[in-house]
Write an enzyme that holds these catalytic residues in place. Sequence first.
Site, PDB file in Angstrom:
ATOM      1  N   HIS A 167       0.830  -1.214   0.000  1.00  0.00           N
ATOM      2  CA  HIS A 167       0.000   0.000   0.000  1.00  0.00           C
ATOM      3  C   HIS A 167       0.857   1.254   0.000  1.00  0.00           C
ATOM      4  O   HIS A 167       0.479   2.262  -0.614  1.00  0.00           O
ATOM      5  CB  HIS A 167      -0.943  -0.005   1.198  1.00  0.00           C
ATOM      6  CG  HIS A 167      -2.167  -0.844   1.004  1.00  0.00           C
ATOM      7  ND1 HIS A 167      -3.345  -0.348   0.494  1.00  0.00           N
ATOM      8  CD2 HIS A 167      -2.389  -2.158   1.230  1.00  0.00           C
ATOM      9  CE1 HIS A 167      -4.248  -1.309   0.439  1.00  0.00           C
ATOM     10  NE2 HIS A 167      -3.683  -2.426   0.878  1.00  0.00           N
ATOM     11  N   ASP A 168       1.994   1.235   0.680  1.00  0.00           N
ATOM     12  CA  ASP A 168       2.900   2.388   0.638  1.00  0.00           C
ATOM     13  C   ASP A 168       3.364   2.657  -0.792  1.00  0.00           C
ATOM     14  O   ASP A 168       3.357   3.807  -1.257  1.00  0.00           O
ATOM     15  CB  ASP A 168       4.124   2.130   1.530  1.00  0.00           C
ATOM     16  CG  ASP A 168       3.861   2.439   2.990  1.00  0.00           C
ATOM     17  OD1 ASP A 168       3.079   3.362   3.273  1.00  0.00           O
ATOM     18  OD2 ASP A 168       4.431   1.754   3.854  1.00  0.00           O
TER      19      ASP A 168
END
Length: 386
Positions: A167-168
Amino acid sequence: MNQALSGMKVIDLSQILAGPYCTMVLADMGADVIKIEKHPKGDDTRSMGPYINEESYMYMMVNRNKRGMCINLKSDEGKQVLLELIKTADVLVENFRPGVTAKLGIDYETLKGINPALIYCSISGYGQTGPYKHKGGFDIMAQGLSGIMDMTGEKNGKPVKVGIAIHDIAAAQTAIQSILSAYIYRLKTNEGQYIDVSLVESGLAWTVWEAAAYFGKGEVAKRNGTAHRAAAPYQGFQTKDGFILIGAANQKLWETFCLKVVGKPEWLEDVRFSTNTLRSENVDDLEGLIEEVLKTNSSTYWLEILEENGIPSGPIYSYDQTLKDPHINEREMILNYEHPIAGPIHTLGFPAKLSKTPGKLSRPAPTLGQHNDEILKELGITKQLT
């Protein structure tokens, strides 16, 4: 050599991974990225090992090609330096928790009054609106909320975190494409804009097959090991000495696999495996039969036969094997540079190979506050920061 983003000035107020990865890519493309770290200890990543001569390797990995300042934004002196930088900036990237920039007096509404053409990108866990906006959001929480963790792992096992901070990186990529879209718009209109990127939504947007299954048939994606949700065989299989990947998902490849790779023409007559849909529905039975054959010989043996017959296939590497692979190295995905304190450093290369404006490794990650004096001089400020 002029690069694609030469002339773009980016103020980077972000830390850890999503924001710094975004601004690193912009810097790789030629943007002048000024990373502003909090006083006195800097980006939190500086406290994460491993260390080389007391410099964090984690920090160096995502902050190459940037200039660095260390500023106390809670002081009038520090805030004034930032406001001077904003006057000539094209882009600002920040990942404070929503509401913090307003308290500091550096929110978009304030800064666009100084520079109406500013592109201001906020990256947060859950976005700037909604009931979760004030929650602290790390990658693992985003994996849980997006459903990605629940669908990752073996069928009868626990939910598993994806092996990387997916997700980062998804948020970083979303921010990059959004900033470049806004920059193109600004070139046409001279108007800036605000960009709101969240970790949760950036990863959720990648769940396209799973969304199709749910919206189209009401199916909820479940843990499926390495198997594909709608194609088979398309997964990892155990051999005599390890694991390999096989993708024989269409009918032609399936027939070739049965006849020329494993020598099992009878599988073509088995009603459970007559179509891709049926093979997917009976994937457990299919996996068992295939592994029964593959376990008779080595991974190398099977990969050679699969390659000879045009079946997409490959190894399942450990990370050190990946970094030693000749293809990865010939494609220059491992680069070297000299850091003033850490010395010789390895870093990952540029995944996109642009023929006219390729990525360039022009400077090492900055030491804490390394370019304070240089940038203050550019601003016409003679007083040193305290």
